[in-house]
Design a protein around this motif. Structure first.
Motif, PDB file in Angstrom:
ATOM      1  N   GLU A  89       6.606   2.776   2.514  1.00 16.68           N
ATOM      2  CA  GLU A  89       5.186   3.062   2.313  1.00 16.68           C
ATOM      3  C   GLU A  89       4.953   4.552   2.044  1.00 16.68           C
ATOM      4  O   GLU A  89       4.165   4.915   1.167  1.00 16.68           O
ATOM      5  CB  GLU A  89       4.383   2.606   3.540  1.00 16.68           C
ATOM      6  N   SER A 107       5.942   5.265  -1.432  1.00 15.13           N
ATOM      7  CA  SER A 107       4.936   4.737  -2.359  1.00 15.13           C
ATOM      8  C   SER A 107       3.796   5.735  -2.522  1.00 15.13           C
ATOM      9  O   SER A 107       3.346   6.005  -3.645  1.00 15.13           O
ATOM     10  CB  SER A 107       4.369   3.409  -1.845  1.00 15.13           C
ATOM     11  N   GLU A 108       3.344   6.275  -1.411  1.00 15.84           N
ATOM     12  CA  GLU A 108       2.256   7.251  -1.455  1.00 15.84           C
ATOM     13  C   GLU A 108       2.683   8.525  -2.180  1.00 15.84           C
ATOM     14  O   GLU A 108       1.909   9.096  -2.949  1.00 15.84           O
ATOM     15  CB  GLU A 108       1.781   7.559  -0.044  1.00 15.84           C
ATOM     16  N   GLN A 109       3.922   8.955  -1.948  1.00 13.58           N
ATOM     17  CA  GLN A 109       4.448  10.149  -2.624  1.00 13.58           C
ATOM     18  C   GLN A 109       4.506   9.940  -4.127  1.00 13.58           C
ATOM     19  O   GLN A 109       4.127  10.819  -4.902  1.00 13.58           O
ATOM     20  CB  GLN A 109       5.861  10.471  -2.122  1.00 13.58           C
ATOM     21  N   GLU A 131       2.767   7.844  -5.964  1.00 14.10           N
ATOM     22  CA  GLU A 131       1.412   7.822  -6.511  1.00 14.10           C
ATOM     23  C   GLU A 131       0.843   9.232  -6.639  1.00 14.10           C
ATOM     24  O   GLU A 131       0.229   9.577  -7.650  1.00 14.10           O
ATOM     25  CB  GLU A 131       0.511   6.956  -5.631  1.00 14.10           C
ATOM     26  N   ALA A 132       1.055  10.047  -5.630  1.00 17.91           N
ATOM     27  CA  ALA A 132       0.551  11.424  -5.665  1.00 17.91           C
ATOM     28  C   ALA A 132       1.218  12.216  -6.784  1.00 17.91           C
ATOM     29  O   ALA A 132       0.552  12.971  -7.511  1.00 17.91           O
ATOM     30  CB  ALA A 132       0.789  12.096  -4.318  1.00 17.91           C
TER      31      ALA A 132
END
Length: 54
Positions: free
Chosen positions: A15, A18-20, A22-23
């Motif tokens: 997770e 995933s956030e990294q 997207e950023a």
């Protein structure tokens, strides 16, 4: 570490990656190579999660 605890840790790492990703994709100066490497790491984590969940 129990299998369930290990699975939870892998899911947290997945997770976070995933956030990294997207950023980085939203960032104009991001490196395609860095993003590709993070995606590979994500895939490895996902494969490990799947393997341990069976």
């Amino acid at each position: 570490m129990s299998v369930s605890a290990h699975l939870e840790e892998l899911k947290r790492k997945h997770e976070a990656l995933s956030e990294q990703v997207e950023a980085e994709q939203r960032s104009p100066g991001s490196s395609d190579q860095d993003i590709a490497e993070m995606k590979k790491q994500k895939l490895k984590l996902k494969e490990e999660i799947t393997r341990l969940s069976v």
